[in-house]
Design a protein around this motif. Sequence first.
Motif, PDB file in Angstrom:
ATOM      1  N   ALA A 251       0.860  -1.191   0.000  1.00 29.23           N
ATOM      2  CA  ALA A 251       0.000   0.000   0.000  1.00 29.23           C
ATOM      3  C   ALA A 251       0.888   1.229   0.000  1.00 29.23           C
ATOM      4  CB  ALA A 251      -0.885  -0.003   1.238  1.00 29.23           C
TER       5      ALA A 251
ATOM      6  N   ASP B  51       2.109   4.892   1.423  1.00 28.33           N
ATOM      7  CA  ASP B  51       2.077   5.606   2.694  1.00 28.33           C
ATOM      8  C   ASP B  51       1.987   7.124   2.490  1.00 28.33           C
ATOM      9  OD1 ASP B  51       4.658   6.028   1.939  1.00 28.33           O
ATOM     10  OD2 ASP B  51       5.567   4.861   3.555  1.00 28.33           O
TER      11      ASP B  51
ATOM     12  N   LEU C  18      13.595   2.492  -7.678  1.00 32.13           N
ATOM     13  CA  LEU C  18      13.313   1.330  -6.834  1.00 32.13           C
ATOM     14  C   LEU C  18      12.854   0.155  -7.685  1.00 32.13           C
ATOM     15  CD1 LEU C  18      11.392   3.254  -4.003  1.00 32.13           C
ATOM     16  CD2 LEU C  18      13.799   2.628  -4.043  1.00 32.13           C
TER      17      LEU C  18
ATOM     18  N   GLY D  81      14.551  -7.655   7.388  1.00 27.64           N
ATOM     19  CA  GLY D  81      14.321  -6.260   7.053  1.00 27.64           C
ATOM     20  C   GLY D  81      13.169  -5.685   7.853  1.00 27.64           C
ATOM     21  N   THR D  82      13.277  -4.386   8.117  1.00 21.24           N
ATOM     22  CA  THR D  82      12.222  -3.677   8.853  1.00 21.24           C
ATOM     23  C   THR D  82      11.998  -2.302   8.215  1.00 21.24           C
ATOM     24  OG1 THR D  82      13.911  -2.903  10.390  1.00 21.24           O
ATOM     25  CG2 THR D  82      12.641  -4.828  11.081  1.00 21.24           C
ATOM     26  N   GLY D  83      12.042  -2.270   6.875  1.00 21.10           N
ATOM     27  CA  GLY D  83      11.807  -1.023   6.153  1.00 21.10           C
ATOM     28  C   GLY D  83      10.341  -0.891   5.748  1.00 21.10           C
ATOM     29  N   ALA D  84      10.081   0.011   4.803  1.00 16.86           N
ATOM     30  CA  ALA D  84       8.701   0.323   4.388  1.00 16.86           C
ATOM     31  C   ALA D  84       7.965  -0.913   3.877  1.00 16.86           C
ATOM     32  CB  ALA D  84       8.735   1.405   3.308  1.00 16.86           C
ATOM     33  N   SER D  85       8.680  -1.798   3.165  1.00 16.57           N
ATOM     34  CA  SER D  85       8.022  -3.000   2.639  1.00 16.57           C
ATOM     35  C   SER D  85       7.732  -3.986   3.772  1.00 16.57           C
ATOM     36  CB  SER D  85       8.905  -3.672   1.585  1.00 16.57           C
ATOM     37  OG  SER D  85       9.207  -2.770   0.548  1.00 16.57           O
TER      38      SER D  85
ATOM     39  N   ARG E 185      17.661  -5.311  11.900  1.00 21.45           N
ATOM     40  CA  ARG E 185      19.024  -4.796  12.073  1.00 21.45           C
ATOM     41  C   ARG E 185      18.956  -3.388  12.678  1.00 21.45           C
ATOM     42  NH1 ARG E 185      23.033  -5.009   6.969  1.00 21.45           N
ATOM     43  NH2 ARG E 185      21.739  -3.286   6.232  1.00 21.45           N
ATOM     44  N   THR E 186      17.998  -2.602  12.184  1.00 21.71           N
ATOM     45  CA  THR E 186      17.814  -1.247  12.705  1.00 21.71           C
ATOM     46  C   THR E 186      16.325  -1.022  12.925  1.00 21.71           C
ATOM     47  OG1 THR E 186      19.631  -0.582  11.243  1.00 21.71           O
ATOM     48  CG2 THR E 186      18.377   1.186  12.287  1.00 21.71           C
TER      49      THR E 186
ATOM     50  N   LYS F 208      16.090   8.088   8.442  1.00 25.18           N
ATOM     51  CA  LYS F 208      15.596   7.091   7.487  1.00 25.18           C
ATOM     52  C   LYS F 208      14.131   7.433   7.235  1.00 25.18           C
ATOM     53  CE  LYS F 208      17.147   2.667   8.564  1.00 25.18           C
ATOM     54  NZ  LYS F 208      18.455   2.268   8.017  1.00 25.18           N
ATOM     55  N   ARG F 209      13.540   6.821   6.243  1.00 24.51           N
ATOM     56  CA  ARG F 209      12.143   7.117   5.927  1.00 24.51           C
ATOM     57  C   ARG F 209      11.254   6.907   7.162  1.00 24.51           C
ATOM     58  NH1 ARG F 209       9.301   7.207   0.922  1.00 24.51           N
ATOM     59  NH2 ARG F 209       7.081   6.802   1.169  1.00 24.51           N
TER      60      ARG F 209
ATOM     61  N   ALA G 161      13.078  -8.539   2.608  1.00 23.46           N
ATOM     62  CA  ALA G 161      12.521  -7.204   2.329  1.00 23.46           C
ATOM     63  C   ALA G 161      13.657  -6.218   2.511  1.00 23.46           C
ATOM     64  CB  ALA G 161      11.364  -6.925   3.274  1.00 23.46           C
TER      65      ALA G 161
ATOM     66  N   GLY H 166      15.211  -4.131   0.293  1.00 23.04           N
ATOM     67  CA  GLY H 166      15.362  -2.910  -0.478  1.00 23.04           C
ATOM     68  C   GLY H 166      15.882  -3.100  -1.893  1.00 23.04           C
TER      69      GLY H 166
ATOM     70  N   TRP I 108      19.641   3.983   2.632  1.00 23.76           N
ATOM     71  CA  TRP I 108      19.858   3.861   1.186  1.00 23.76           C
ATOM     72  C   TRP I 108      19.907   5.222   0.513  1.00 23.76           C
ATOM     73  CZ3 TRP I 108      16.250   5.930  -2.041  1.00 23.76           C
ATOM     74  CH2 TRP I 108      14.899   5.976  -1.642  1.00 23.76           C
TER      75      TRP I 108
HETATM   76  O1  N01 Z   1      13.695  -1.295   1.662  1.00 23.60           O
HETATM   77  P1  N01 Z   1      14.612  -0.503   2.718  1.00 23.60           P
HETATM   78  P2  N01 Z   1      12.118  -1.307   1.504  1.00 23.60           P
HETATM   79  N1  N01 Z   1      20.750  -8.089   7.055  1.00 23.60           N
HETATM   80  O2  N01 Z   1      15.922  -0.351   2.034  1.00 23.60           O
HETATM   81  C1  N01 Z   1      17.334  -4.450   6.042  1.00 23.60           C
HETATM   82  C2  N01 Z   1       9.740   2.675  -0.930  1.00 23.60           C
HETATM   83  N2  N01 Z   1       8.520   2.029  -0.458  1.00 23.60           N
HETATM   84  O3  N01 Z   1      11.777  -2.187   0.357  1.00 23.60           O
HETATM   85  O4  N01 Z   1      17.864  -0.458   8.190  1.00 23.60           O
HETATM   86  C3  N01 Z   1      19.710  -7.640   7.778  1.00 23.60           C
HETATM   87  O5  N01 Z   1      13.948   0.707   3.230  1.00 23.60           O
HETATM   88  C4  N01 Z   1      17.573  -3.005   6.328  1.00 23.60           C
HETATM   89  O6  N01 Z   1      18.203  -2.847   7.567  1.00 23.60           O
HETATM   90  P3  N01 Z   1      18.957  -1.440   7.919  1.00 23.60           P
HETATM   91  C5  N01 Z   1      10.223   3.692   0.095  1.00 23.60           C
HETATM   92  O7  N01 Z   1      10.797   4.782  -0.559  1.00 23.60           O
HETATM   93  C6  N01 Z   1       7.434   2.820  -0.381  1.00 23.60           C
HETATM   94  O8  N01 Z   1      11.465  -1.578   2.775  1.00 23.60           O
HETATM   95  O9  N01 Z   1      19.750  -1.088   6.687  1.00 23.60           O
HETATM   96  N3  N01 Z   1      18.895  -6.679   7.383  1.00 23.60           N
HETATM   97  C7  N01 Z   1      16.144  -2.482   6.279  1.00 23.60           C
HETATM   98  O10 N01 Z   1      15.475  -2.724   7.479  1.00 23.60           O
HETATM   99  C8  N01 Z   1      11.255   2.897   0.823  1.00 23.60           C
HETATM  100  O11 N01 Z   1      12.188   3.696   1.505  1.00 23.60           O
HETATM  101  C9  N01 Z   1       6.271   2.298   0.062  1.00 23.60           C
HETATM  102  O12 N01 Z   1      19.790  -1.745   9.088  1.00 23.60           O
HETATM  103  C10 N01 Z   1      19.133  -6.120   6.192  1.00 23.60           C
HETATM  104  C11 N01 Z   1      15.536  -3.331   5.179  1.00 23.60           C
HETATM  105  O13 N01 Z   1      16.332  -4.492   5.052  1.00 23.60           O
HETATM  106  C12 N01 Z   1      11.852   2.096  -0.300  1.00 23.60           C
HETATM  107  O14 N01 Z   1      10.730   1.710  -1.086  1.00 23.60           O
HETATM  108  C13 N01 Z   1       6.183   0.980   0.456  1.00 23.60           C
HETATM  109  C14 N01 Z   1      20.199  -6.539   5.368  1.00 23.60           C
HETATM  110  C15 N01 Z   1      15.521  -2.636   3.842  1.00 23.60           C
HETATM  111  O15 N01 Z   1      14.713  -1.511   3.930  1.00 23.60           O
HETATM  112  C16 N01 Z   1      12.562   0.843   0.118  1.00 23.60           C
HETATM  113  O16 N01 Z   1      11.800   0.169   1.129  1.00 23.60           O
HETATM  114  C17 N01 Z   1       7.305   0.181   0.356  1.00 23.60           C
HETATM  115  C18 N01 Z   1      21.022  -7.555   5.856  1.00 23.60           C
HETATM  116  N4  N01 Z   1      22.079  -7.996   5.146  1.00 23.60           N
HETATM  117  C19 N01 Z   1       8.481   0.716  -0.111  1.00 23.60           C
HETATM  118  N5  N01 Z   1      20.182  -5.792   4.240  1.00 23.60           N
HETATM  119  C20 N01 Z   1       5.109   3.219   0.123  1.00 23.60           C
HETATM  120  O17 N01 Z   1       4.257   3.064   0.913  1.00 23.60           O
HETATM  121  C21 N01 Z   1      19.151  -4.950   4.366  1.00 23.60           C
HETATM  122  N6  N01 Z   1      18.509  -5.148   5.531  1.00 23.60           N
HETATM  123  C22 N01 Z   1       5.022   4.376  -0.823  1.00 23.60           C
END
Ligand code: N01
Length: 507
Positions: A54, A56, A142, A181-185, A205-206, A291-292, A339, A341, A456
């Motif tokens: 979805a 954000d 992306l 991973g704990t990013g947006a996805s 990780r973060t 970070k985002r 997830a 990135g 990133w």
């Molecule tokens: O990717 P990310 P994403 N071992 O790069 C972790 C857009 N988006 O796909 O924070 C362990 O943000 C990494 O850890 P750390 C939006 O612009 C938008 O989630 O680097 N962990 C992190 O937690 C977003 O910013 C929407 O320490 C590892 C995660 O993986 C961009 O896409 C929705 C690792 C990566 O997070 C990317 O988001 C979704 C390892 N070796 C995405 N390597 C909207 O809603 C990486 N990580 C519009």
Amino acid sequence: MTTHDVEIAIVGAGFSGLGAAIALARTGVDDYVILDRGRDFGGTWRDNTYPGAACDVASNLYSYSFAPNPRWSRSYSHQPEIHRYINAVADEYDVRPKARFDTEVIEARWDEDAARWVVDTLTDGDENTYRARHLVGAVGPLCEPTLPDIDGIDSFGGTIMHSARWNDEVDVTGKRVAVIGTGASAIQIVPELAAIAGHLDVYQRTAPWIVPRTERPYTRAEHWMYKHLPAVQTASRAGIYVFNEFVAFGMTYSPAALKPVEILARANIFRGVRDPQLRARVTPHFQIGCKRILRSNAWYPALDRDNVDVITDPIERITETGIVTADGTAHDVDILVVATGFHVTDSPVFSRIAGVGGRSLAQVWGETGMQGYKGSFVHGFPNMMLMIGPSTGLGHTSMVYMIESQLKYLADYIATARARNAQRVEVTAQAQDRYNSGIQHKLRNSVWVNGGCASWYKDAKGNITTLWPGFTFDFRRETKKFDTAAYDIVGADAVTATPAAPATVGA
Ligand code: N01
């Protein structure tokens, strides 16, 4: 192999590629083609089909201003609806006949003698070449998923999926699942999987900062108003836009101003997690905004479930059966979701684009970092405009606003090139250098530089070359008009007579 001559080749059929096509058509340019490796329009909104995908950014802002959608079902839209919206706009503007889908661009190279881009493509084994006066790169930052560089990942015997390459046929019901991973996805995927998986391990990780998501269905009254009184939706759009720009102020100029957002995010942790130890582990240790900033009501309650563990011990290696963490524990896994990135500042796409002297974007940016002029042009790559190029990314509002700013610039660029019968248009090295010094100067007080995080947003050298520093209306003002003084523009006769020493007619 067939060769086609076109005035403009657009690579990518997402928000920016489709927008480029519409902008060109509106200014009377008809001789263009859109090339995309996917099956239809949508780009990242076509490719990211993971559970819970979805946006954000609020629905009323996350659309083209020229194609408002009174039918959004919710205040924040989900992937299938955005994907449908983009395809509906393509049909409304009759752009589909111009698109060549399932078409992979193998290479795009600048032919100096002919002053054209030569774009080699592959469609179902058929090779086609497009010779284009102008190239519009609209692949988006992306689009190329990153697999984590973890020892043994290739040896994993279960199912492995990247968030951006989801396989709907994989059934996670009752399975042992791990999400890295704990990013947006990840924060969107985890609550969905937690509800059906037997057990879910989340590898953090973060810890990210996450504020509540005020998502709700639009009421019948709102739908009626958006349809019959479009000014109401326009006003809602403007309100969301202005609110978001306050966040831009905090991020770029005064990170202390983001304190209220941090309080909101801390309250979100307190409300969503009962266990004080878990609360401590999911509380970030960097300044909010670095970070985002993510949005979710479901993430913390999901982490708090009995069938979910948050693992903060570093991953040591991946084995055939699961993940081994630094403390020596082996965690068995059936399905591994990464997830992690995208390749943003090191995209493999960069090595497929060769400019003056055959030098690829990967080579040039490998030396200078990802630099361009107004996010659109790069010295050494004449007649090529990038959509959402260097220094255009946002952490606070809709990318569609930035894309639309560039559409104006694109239309004016093409109109200028046509009016001057220009064969070759190249941003000067001086203009590009000055521009990038300005960007870096503006970034110096930002939360992205000083907020104490890795992200990133930074390239391998630690420079931020992905983000737009400041208000988005500044970018719009900057791209309002194609500023010929920053370019070497070569006329029709000059290019064949003196290709190596272009006569500048820009003023
Ligand atoms: O990717 P990310 P994403 N071992 O790069 C972790 C857009 N988006 O796909 O924070 C362990 O943000 C990494 O850890 P750390 C939006 O612009 C938008 O989630 O680097 N962990 C992190 O937690 C977003 O910013 C929407 O320490 C590892 C995660 O993986 C961009 O896409 C929705 C690792 C990566 O997070 C990317 O988001 C979704 C390892 N070796 C995405 N390597 C909207 O809603 C990486 N990580 C519009």
